[in-house]
Design an enzyme around this catalytic site. Structure first.
Site, PDB file in Angstrom:
ATOM      1  N   ASP A 256      49.278  41.181  34.181  1.00 18.42           N
ATOM      2  CA  ASP A 256      48.660  40.609  35.382  1.00 18.42           C
ATOM      3  C   ASP A 256      48.265  39.166  35.112  1.00 18.42           C
ATOM      4  OD1 ASP A 256      47.129  41.176  38.104  1.00 18.42           O
ATOM      5  OD2 ASP A 256      45.787  40.009  36.836  1.00 18.42           O
TER       6      ASP A 256
ATOM      7  N   TYR B 118      45.577  30.857  36.475  1.00 16.84           N
ATOM      8  CA  TYR B 118      45.305  31.004  35.035  1.00 16.84           C
ATOM      9  C   TYR B 118      46.106  29.993  34.197  1.00 16.84           C
ATOM     10  CZ  TYR B 118      43.795  35.674  36.722  1.00 16.84           C
ATOM     11  OH  TYR B 118      43.225  36.708  37.414  1.00 16.84           O
TER      12      TYR B 118
ATOM     13  N   LYS C 223      49.685  35.824  41.273  1.00 15.19           N
ATOM     14  CA  LYS C 223      48.883  35.627  42.491  1.00 15.19           C
ATOM     15  C   LYS C 223      49.038  34.217  43.047  1.00 15.19           C
ATOM     16  CE  LYS C 223      45.557  38.558  40.119  1.00 15.19           C
ATOM     17  NZ  LYS C 223      45.623  38.141  38.715  1.00 15.19           N
TER      18      LYS C 223
ATOM     19  N   HIS D 128      45.304  35.684  46.129  1.00 17.44           N
ATOM     20  CA  HIS D 128      44.240  35.812  45.120  1.00 17.44           C
ATOM     21  C   HIS D 128      42.868  36.119  45.728  1.00 17.44           C
ATOM     22  CE1 HIS D 128      43.462  34.453  40.732  1.00 17.44           C
ATOM     23  NE2 HIS D 128      42.541  35.306  41.101  1.00 17.44           N
TER      24      HIS D 128
ATOM     25  N   LEU E  27      35.916  45.893  32.115  1.00 17.13           N
ATOM     26  CA  LEU E  27      34.870  45.818  31.082  1.00 17.13           C
ATOM     27  C   LEU E  27      33.727  44.915  31.544  1.00 17.13           C
ATOM     28  CD1 LEU E  27      37.331  45.350  28.066  1.00 17.13           C
ATOM     29  CD2 LEU E  27      36.156  47.451  28.734  1.00 17.13           C
TER      30      LEU E  27
ATOM     31  N   LYS F 239      41.565  42.773  29.901  1.00 14.96           N
ATOM     32  CA  LYS F 239      42.034  41.585  29.169  1.00 14.96           C
ATOM     33  C   LYS F 239      41.537  41.626  27.728  1.00 14.96           C
ATOM     34  CE  LYS F 239      41.066  37.296  27.398  1.00 14.96           C
ATOM     35  NZ  LYS F 239      40.022  36.900  26.434  1.00 14.96           N
TER      36      LYS F 239
HETATM   37  P1  NDP Z   1      37.580  42.357  31.286  1.00 18.35           P
HETATM   38  O1  NDP Z   1      36.599  43.192  31.998  1.00 18.35           O
HETATM   39  O2  NDP Z   1      38.939  42.883  31.045  1.00 18.35           O
HETATM   40  O3  NDP Z   1      36.899  41.914  29.906  1.00 18.35           O
HETATM   41  C1  NDP Z   1      37.484  40.987  29.038  1.00 18.35           C
HETATM   42  C2  NDP Z   1      36.460  40.641  27.971  1.00 18.35           C
HETATM   43  O4  NDP Z   1      36.180  41.804  27.184  1.00 18.35           O
HETATM   44  C3  NDP Z   1      36.941  39.574  27.033  1.00 18.35           C
HETATM   45  O5  NDP Z   1      35.827  38.806  26.647  1.00 18.35           O
HETATM   46  C4  NDP Z   1      37.476  40.376  25.830  1.00 18.35           C
HETATM   47  O6  NDP Z   1      37.363  39.608  24.660  1.00 18.35           O
HETATM   48  C5  NDP Z   1      36.527  41.555  25.818  1.00 18.35           C
HETATM   49  N1  NDP Z   1      37.186  42.784  25.318  1.00 18.35           N
HETATM   50  C6  NDP Z   1      38.403  43.257  25.638  1.00 18.35           C
HETATM   51  N2  NDP Z   1      38.662  44.425  25.025  1.00 18.35           N
HETATM   52  C7  NDP Z   1      37.579  44.697  24.277  1.00 18.35           C
HETATM   53  C8  NDP Z   1      37.243  45.756  23.396  1.00 18.35           C
HETATM   54  N3  NDP Z   1      38.088  46.765  23.185  1.00 18.35           N
HETATM   55  N4  NDP Z   1      36.037  45.716  22.772  1.00 18.35           N
HETATM   56  C9  NDP Z   1      35.177  44.702  22.991  1.00 18.35           C
HETATM   57  N5  NDP Z   1      35.432  43.663  23.819  1.00 18.35           N
HETATM   58  C10 NDP Z   1      36.635  43.661  24.470  1.00 18.35           C
HETATM   59  O7  NDP Z   1      37.611  40.959  32.059  1.00 18.35           O
HETATM   60  P2  NDP Z   1      38.590  40.107  32.924  1.00 18.35           P
HETATM   61  O8  NDP Z   1      37.718  39.392  33.887  1.00 18.35           O
HETATM   62  O9  NDP Z   1      39.488  39.319  32.082  1.00 18.35           O
HETATM   63  O10 NDP Z   1      39.453  41.164  33.782  1.00 18.35           O
HETATM   64  C11 NDP Z   1      40.693  41.683  33.381  1.00 18.35           C
HETATM   65  C12 NDP Z   1      41.842  41.045  34.158  1.00 18.35           C
HETATM   66  O11 NDP Z   1      41.689  41.238  35.559  1.00 18.35           O
HETATM   67  C13 NDP Z   1      41.910  39.528  34.013  1.00 18.35           C
HETATM   68  O12 NDP Z   1      42.381  39.112  32.761  1.00 18.35           O
HETATM   69  C14 NDP Z   1      42.792  39.187  35.177  1.00 18.35           C
HETATM   70  O13 NDP Z   1      44.140  39.479  34.889  1.00 18.35           O
HETATM   71  C15 NDP Z   1      42.225  40.109  36.249  1.00 18.35           C
HETATM   72  N6  NDP Z   1      41.165  39.480  37.054  1.00 18.35           N
HETATM   73  C16 NDP Z   1      41.413  39.222  38.373  1.00 18.35           C
HETATM   74  C17 NDP Z   1      40.481  38.599  39.154  1.00 18.35           C
HETATM   75  C18 NDP Z   1      40.784  38.326  40.592  1.00 18.35           C
HETATM   76  O14 NDP Z   1      40.018  37.603  41.238  1.00 18.35           O
HETATM   77  N7  NDP Z   1      41.847  38.887  41.131  1.00 18.35           N
HETATM   78  C19 NDP Z   1      39.164  38.192  38.622  1.00 18.35           C
HETATM   79  C20 NDP Z   1      38.969  38.554  37.241  1.00 18.35           C
HETATM   80  C21 NDP Z   1      39.926  39.192  36.513  1.00 18.35           C
HETATM   81  P3  NDP Z   1      38.631  39.314  23.674  1.00 18.35           P
HETATM   82  O15 NDP Z   1      39.695  38.707  24.505  1.00 18.35           O
HETATM   83  O16 NDP Z   1      38.053  38.390  22.668  1.00 18.35           O
HETATM   84  O17 NDP Z   1      39.006  40.647  23.101  1.00 18.35           O
END
Ligand code: NDP
Length: 277
Positions: A49, A54, A79, A113, A195, A235
């Site tokens: 995604d 991005y 998006k 988006h 998360l 992510k």
């Molecule tokens: P997430 O809820 O997926 O959290 C990501 C964070 O959690 C990062 O800081 C990552 O750090 C950390 N993390 C990931 N896995 C673990 C783990 N197993 N243990 C501990 N920490 C962890 O956040 P996002 O906001 O990135 O959401 C996911 C995806 O959704 C985005 O990447 C995007 O593709 C989409 N999205 C879409 C939006 C929209 O408006 N349509 C808005 C926001 C997100 P690290 O990378 O250091 O592991």
């Protein structure tokens, strides 16, 4: 999971979507997104995604080529950036640009988006999305950050209702009404920030549940979204966490569903355009 577009006469452009994928938001260092995608594809992920906002669609495309995985075995969601969602022609232009950046001749799922800020732009933007679908540039179209009232309005101007509404969902923001409104128009819910962007992983309730289940806190949150029936896209930039998150699919959280449900607190980890007019 199957997605499709409800029309006046039935469901059209039905398409298979993997219910789990890698999100690549906030991967701003050069090469970060590419190496995360490579790690994910090697770990068995089949869905990525991304978004124009991005600035890493080109790295997704590079990873796809380098991985050696064939195009039809990877599902790519991208998006239309909000600032580009201003009219019919703009949608066509930016869809073509995303195709070019991704280095592919089709996008599996193309999302608006967020609801275009100018309400007058919403219908022509969606008509542009429908044109991309009919042209075969994209296999499915959907929306993101649409509230129930935005989805309702779409019924007045859409020929093809969205296949997906991508919204924030996690144990702290479960949104049963918005999930139901999404499903009521024939769309699937895609859970972003499962998360809560990592903000809540030290939540003592979550840690206790994870200890009882013998898994990690992140796995509990991810599997919860997935078990709600949402396409779930955590992510991570780290290969170890990418594998850990994928393994959440094998964790049985059924004995803890009511405990996890009780964590709801209306916490928004990022933005929330669903409540905009
Ligand atoms: P997430 O809820 O997926 O959290 C990501 C964070 O959690 C990062 O800081 C990552 O750090 C950390 N993390 C990931 N896995 C673990 C783990 N197993 N243990 C501990 N920490 C962890 O956040 P996002 O906001 O990135 O959401 C996911 C995806 O959704 C985005 O990447 C995007 O593709 C989409 N999205 C879409 C939006 C929209 O408006 N349509 C808005 C926001 C997100 P690290 O990378 O250091 O592991």
């Amino acid at each position: 999971m199957r997605i499709g577009h409800r029309t006046a006469t039935g469901v059209e452009y039905s398409h298979e979507i993997p219910s789990f994928g890698l999100g690549v938001f906030l991967m701003s260092e050069q090469g970060e997104c590419k190496s995360a995608c490579l790690a994910a594809l090697a770990a068995g992920y089949t869905h990525i995604d991304t978004a124009r906002a991005y600035s890493n669609e080109h790295e997704v495309g590079e990873a796809l080529v380098e991985s050696g995985v064939s195009r039809e075995n990877v599902f790519i969601t991208t998006k239309l950036r909000r600032m580009h969602a201003t009219g019919f022609d703009e949608v066509l232009e930016h869809c073509q640009k995303s195709l070019e950046l991704l280095g592919t001749n089709y996008i599996d799922l193309y999302l608006v988006h967020a609801p275009p800020e100018d309400t007058e732009h919403r219908a022509p933007v969606w008509k542009g999305m429908e044109h991309c679908l009919e042209k075969g540039w994209v296999k499915a179209i959907g929306v993101s950050n649409y509230g129930a009232h935005h989805l309702d309005e779409m019924q007045e101007y859409a020929t093809y209702l969205p296949a997906v509404n991508q919204i924030e969902i996690n144990p702290w923001l479960q949104r049963p009404e918005l999930r139901a409104a999404t499903e009521a128009i024939g769309a699937k819910v895609m859970a972003y920030s499962p998360l809560a962007r990592g903000h809540k992983l030290a939540d003592p309730s979550l840690i206790q549940i994870a200890e009882r289940l013998g898994c990690t806190p992140a796995q509990v949150a991810i599997k919860f979204c997935h078990d709600l029936g949402c396409i779930t896209i955590p992510k991570s930039s780290r290969a170890d966490r990418i594998a850990e998150n994928f393994a959440s699919l094998d964790v049985d959280i059924s004995s803890e569903m009511s405990e996890i449900s009780a964590m709801e607190c209306g916490y928004v980890s990022g933005w929330d355009p669903t409540s905009e007019p």
